[in-house]
Enzyme design. Structure first.
Site, PDB file in Angstrom:
ATOM      1  N   ARG A  64     -16.683  -8.558  23.701  1.00  0.00           N
ATOM      2  CA  ARG A  64     -17.007  -9.717  22.854  1.00  0.00           C
ATOM      3  C   ARG A  64     -15.966  -9.945  21.754  1.00  0.00           C
ATOM      4  O   ARG A  64     -15.741 -11.079  21.332  1.00  0.00           O
ATOM      5  CB  ARG A  64     -18.396  -9.564  22.230  1.00  0.00           C
ATOM      6  N   TYR A 177     -34.481 -26.038  23.151  1.00  0.00           N
ATOM      7  CA  TYR A 177     -33.135 -25.816  22.579  1.00  0.00           C
ATOM      8  C   TYR A 177     -32.380 -27.126  22.439  1.00  0.00           C
ATOM      9  O   TYR A 177     -31.676 -27.362  21.458  1.00  0.00           O
ATOM     10  CB  TYR A 177     -32.336 -24.858  23.464  1.00  0.00           C
TER      11      TYR A 177
END
Ligand SMILES: *[C@@H]1O[C@H](CO)[C@@H](O)[C@H](O)[C@H]1NC(C)=O
Length: 374
Positions: A64, A177
């Site tokens: 990440r 969302y």
């Protein structure tokens, strides 16, 4: 001559084979997950963990640091690497392709960014029904082929060690969302759509349902061996609204996908519905044709079994917060949980995704305790 005829038969078989089998995937060695999902006897209770490829793993954090979240999703080599990470550490019985439920809103033309420490952010959420015209359902699945590529690559990388799970968000959760613009504690705007613009809400939910069916069909063809539908935001709906705004679309997904695959002579794979916070409607969920029902940690295993009857597999449901307890406590809670569910028609898991600060030893303890409980 014999040899020649055999070759012709072989070629004919290959010709009519299903797309997933054309890839010549390695033979599955540990199929306990699929057997549990189908209600067949298992060697041991299968266990996997929602978000098992995730931030609690230091090797995931390393990837990440170098790559944006959605870049990992869109790059099959990276998605496969992080999918593989938990399997290198733990004796898990399944892998789940690394991706995100919000790739569908992206494929429908919306921008989604992952902000560290915040979560997903939509800079331009749907503000009114007029915004539905901006969505681009035509060809949406064509913008998600990277997920299929990752699934196919992962099946080879797994070398048949454990089955590979594909997944999607369910329509109500995705709608939430898209309207809230990210995670929400109240879902106030999405709920306002349900009461103020019911026809537009249905239009959006149906659009999402169609895209989801296309997406799951693509995942099965690419090699997904089980599909899980995440209705994570079911917890915001009262029972009556869950039955009205969530359940019919979840049923439609199963029915349409089954029909679509049948028309192409492709067998359906087992399917799991995980509607978090919908323990009030287990009977209704059991009637939707899904093989597995995922349970959150608020549901008692014995009561759940009574509700769904003998022919549905249950999955879950240790409280993710229990993973912060001592290994001794985790072992005791896990053993108790597995004993309550029993060895038949059961897949061990947490009751929701594993959280970022969870110690590695907790995962080791959970997996070992599941396998030793019965
Ligand atoms: C469960 O499945 C068995 C075998 O197919 C069937 O005989 C039985 O009626 C089913 N039970 C319920 C409650 O659906």
């Amino acid at each position: 001559m014999h040899c020649f005829i055999n070759k012709i038969i072989c070629l004919m078989i290959i010709f009519v084979r299903l797309s997933a089998e054309e890839y010549n995937f390695p033979i599955l060695k540990n199929d306990n997950l699929l057997r549990a999902a189908r209600g067949e006897a298992v060697d041991r209770v299968p266990v996997w963990v929602m978000r098992q490829a995730g931030r609690y793993l230091p090797e995931f954090q390393e990837v990440r640091k170098q790559h944006d979240f959605f870049t990992i999703c869109r790059t099959p080599e990276l998605a496969c690497e992080v999918t593989m990470q938990p399997l290198r550490r733990f004796d898990l019985d399944a892998s789940i392709i690394f991706s995100d439920i919000l790739v569908i809103p992206q494929a429908l033309g919306m921008t989604v960014e992952m902000h560290p420490g915040v979560g997903p952010v939509f800079p331009e959420p749907l503000q009114s029904p007029a915004d539905l015209a901006k969505l681009t359902p035509e060809g949406a699945v064509g913008r998600l082929t990277y997920v299929g590529d990752a699934i196919t690559m992962m099946r080879h990388m797994l070398d048949g060690r454990v089955p590979l799970i594909g997944f999607t968000g369910a329509p109500w959760t995705l709608m939430g969302y898209m309207i809230e613009g990210g995670g929400s504690k109240t879902m106030a705007k999405s709920k306002a759509w349900l009461s103020d613009y019911p026809d537009d809400a249905k239009k959006l939910l149906s659009m999402l349902t169609e895209s989801i069916v296309d997406y799951l069909e693509m995942q099965v063809k690419a090699g997904a061996q089980l599909l899980q539908i995440f209705e994570s935001s079911a917890e915001h709906l009262p029972k009556e609204d869950f039955l009205k705004w969530s359940v019919p679309y979840i049923k439609e997904i199963r029915d349409k996908l089954t029909q679509r695959l049948q028309q192409q002579s492709i067998p359906i794979v087992p399917m799991t519905i995980f509607a978090k916070g919908a323990g009030h409607s287990l009977k209704e969920q059991a009637a939707l044709g899904y093989d597995v029902i995922g349970l959150d940690w608020t549901v008692d295993p014995i009561e759940a079994r009574k509700e769904v009857g003998p022919n549905i597999t249950l999955q879950g449901n240790l409280d993710p917060q229990d993973m912060y307890k001592t290994p001794e406590e985790i072992r005791a809670l896990t053993t108790e949980m597995v004993q309550k569910f029993g060895k038949e028609r059961y897949i061990a898991n947490l009751g929701h995704g594993i959280t970022p600060q969870t110690p590695i030893v907790s995962m080791e303890t959970l997996v070992d305790a599941v396998h030793k409980a019965l």
